[in-house]
Design a protein around this motif. Structure first.
Motif, short mmCIF file in Angstrom:
data_model
loop_
_atom_site.label_atom_id
_atom_site.label_comp_id
_atom_site.label_asym_id
_atom_site.label_seq_id
_atom_site.Cartn_x
_atom_site.Cartn_y
_atom_site.Cartn_z
N ALA A 1 0.83 -1.20 0.00
CA ALA A 1 0.00 0.00 0.00
C ALA A 1 0.87 1.26 0.00
O ALA A 1 0.59 2.22 -0.73
N ASP A 2 1.94 1.25 0.79
CA ASP A 2 2.83 2.40 0.83
C ASP A 2 3.57 2.57 -0.50
O ASP A 2 3.87 3.70 -0.91
N ALA A 3 3.87 1.47 -1.17
CA ALA A 3 4.54 1.55 -2.47
C ALA A 3 3.65 2.28 -3.48
O ALA A 3 4.13 3.08 -4.29
N ILE A 4 2.35 2.00 -3.43
CA ILE A 4 1.43 2.68 -4.33
C ILE A 4 1.36 4.17 -3.98
O ILE A 4 1.38 5.03 -4.87
N ILE A 5 1.30 4.49 -2.68
CA ILE A 5 1.28 5.89 -2.26
C ILE A 5 2.54 6.61 -2.72
O ILE A 5 2.49 7.74 -3.21
N ARG A 6 3.69 5.96 -2.56
CA ARG A 6 4.96 6.59 -2.98
C ARG A 6 4.95 6.89 -4.46
O ARG A 6 5.50 7.90 -4.90
N HIS A 7 4.33 6.03 -5.24
CA HIS A 7 4.28 6.27 -6.68
C HIS A 7 3.29 7.38 -7.01
O HIS A 7 3.58 8.25 -7.84
N GLU A 8 2.13 7.36 -6.36
CA GLU A 8 1.09 8.33 -6.69
C GLU A 8 1.40 9.72 -6.15
O GLU A 8 1.14 10.73 -6.80
N ASN A 9 1.95 9.78 -4.92
CA ASN A 9 2.20 11.07 -4.29
C ASN A 9 3.33 10.93 -3.28
O ASN A 9 3.10 10.61 -2.11
N PRO A 10 4.58 11.15 -3.71
CA PRO A 10 5.73 10.97 -2.81
C PRO A 10 5.64 11.81 -1.54
O PRO A 10 6.15 11.42 -0.50
N GLU A 11 5.00 12.98 -1.60
CA GLU A 11 4.89 13.82 -0.41
C GLU A 11 4.06 13.15 0.68
O GLU A 11 4.38 13.26 1.86
N LEU A 12 3.03 12.43 0.28
CA LEU A 12 2.21 11.74 1.27
C LEU A 12 2.97 10.60 1.94
O LEU A 12 2.69 10.24 3.08
N ALA A 13 3.93 10.02 1.22
CA ALA A 13 4.71 8.92 1.79
C ALA A 13 5.56 9.39 2.95
O ALA A 13 5.99 8.58 3.78
N ALA A 14 5.81 10.69 3.03
CA ALA A 14 6.61 11.24 4.12
C ALA A 14 5.74 11.72 5.28
O ALA A 14 6.26 12.19 6.29
N ALA A 15 4.41 11.62 5.14
CA ALA A 15 3.51 12.06 6.20
C ALA A 15 3.55 11.09 7.37
O ALA A 15 4.20 10.04 7.31
N ASP A 16 2.83 11.44 8.43
CA ASP A 16 2.78 10.60 9.62
C ASP A 16 2.29 9.20 9.22
O ASP A 16 1.20 9.05 8.68
N PRO A 17 3.08 8.15 9.49
CA PRO A 17 2.70 6.79 9.06
C PRO A 17 1.33 6.34 9.59
O PRO A 17 0.63 5.59 8.92
N ILE A 18 0.96 6.81 10.78
CA ILE A 18 -0.29 6.34 11.36
C ILE A 18 -1.47 6.75 10.51
O ILE A 18 -2.50 6.06 10.45
#
Length: 263
Positions: A137-154
């Motif tokens: 799921a995080d891999a998809i987020i990193r591809h779609e929006n790298p900025e969100l991947a750096a947000a609070d993991p929770i």
């Protein structure tokens, strides 16, 4: 592909100048020249060119594969997210059932002594699957929006964290005196990959609402959490009347600390 490139880089080093140095030593020492030193030099040069060609091919193919995967995510992200969320819910169901069999005790020794090794194995399998789903799921987020991947993991794990602990979220989101931020321990286990957190998530599943969501949904949720927290901060700390909003974060600092804000 990465493994193939790594294996290529680990081959013994080739030094094109080694043959010339060996010939020079022989001439200085009055010794016989190395046998077939010309062929050796040509072979070394050819091996270097061969390795470079192999590396170029592998690198180009890797880039093409990455691009293909990117297109796959672009075309199928919605279905992939939905599938992963379904996997997540099934995994949490299985983990809840196993945890019930264990009476909430996940200590391996205690489970074995109680004759519940099978339930413990089911629970451990569910935890491993959960981590795999979150990684994908995080891999998809990193591809779609790298900025969100750096947000609070929770916020990528559970949708309603800010709603549950609004006070804690406010205290940890608002700037305070001299640019410092208040920091309090999270009201959940800090290591989001630990068994402890997994058990906590199962116990609070209804309230926390663990989900796999798209980048668009996550972005909307993060923005809404931030806006809501700011509105609540204004309402709580307005001087004079609870209905007068604070103009900005600088005024918020003055209200909190009674001093001039940091420039």
């Amino acid at each position: 592909m990465d493994a193939a490139l790594a294996a290529l880089s680990q081959r013994p080093r080739i030094d094109p100048a080694a043959t010339a140095a060996e010939v020079a030593r022989a001439l200085r020492n009055g010794a016989e020249l190395p046998a077939n030193f010309g062929a050796a030099a040509v072979a070394a040069q050819a091996e270097m060119e061969t390795r470079k060609a192999e590396q170029d091919i592998l690198t180009r193919l890797r880039n093409e594969f990455v691009a293909e995967l990117g297109h796959l995510v672009d075309d199928s992200a919605e279905n992939m997210v939905a599938g992963l969320d379904a996997d997540l819910q099934q995994t949490l169901d299985a983990a809840t059932a196993a945890l019930r069999e264990l009476d909430g005790a996940t200590d391996p020794i205690a489970a074995i002594k109680a004759g519940k090794a099978a339930a413990l194995e089911k629970f451990a399998d569910a935890h491993r699957t959960y981590l795999e789903v979150r990684e994908l799921a995080d891999a998809i987020i990193r591809h779609e929006n790298p900025e969100l991947a750096a947000a609070d993991p929770i916020q990528r794990v559970a949708l309603h964290i800010v709603d549950i602990w609004r006070d804690w979220g406010l205290r940890n989101a608002v700037a305070t005196r001299d640019g410092w931020r208040e920091s309090e321990p999270a009201p959940y286990p800090a290591d989001l990959e630990s068994l402890e957190f997994f058990v906590w998530l199962l116990d609070n599943r209804k309230a926390a609402s663990p989900r796999v969501v798209s980048a668009g949904v996550l972005h909307t949720r993060v923005a809404a959490d931030g806006a809501s927290a700011h509105r609540e901060f204004q309402a709580r700390h307005s001087p004079g009347t609870a209905h007068r909003p604070l103009a900005d974060m600088a005024e918020a600092n003055r209200v909190l600390w009674g001093g001039a804000p940091r420039s």
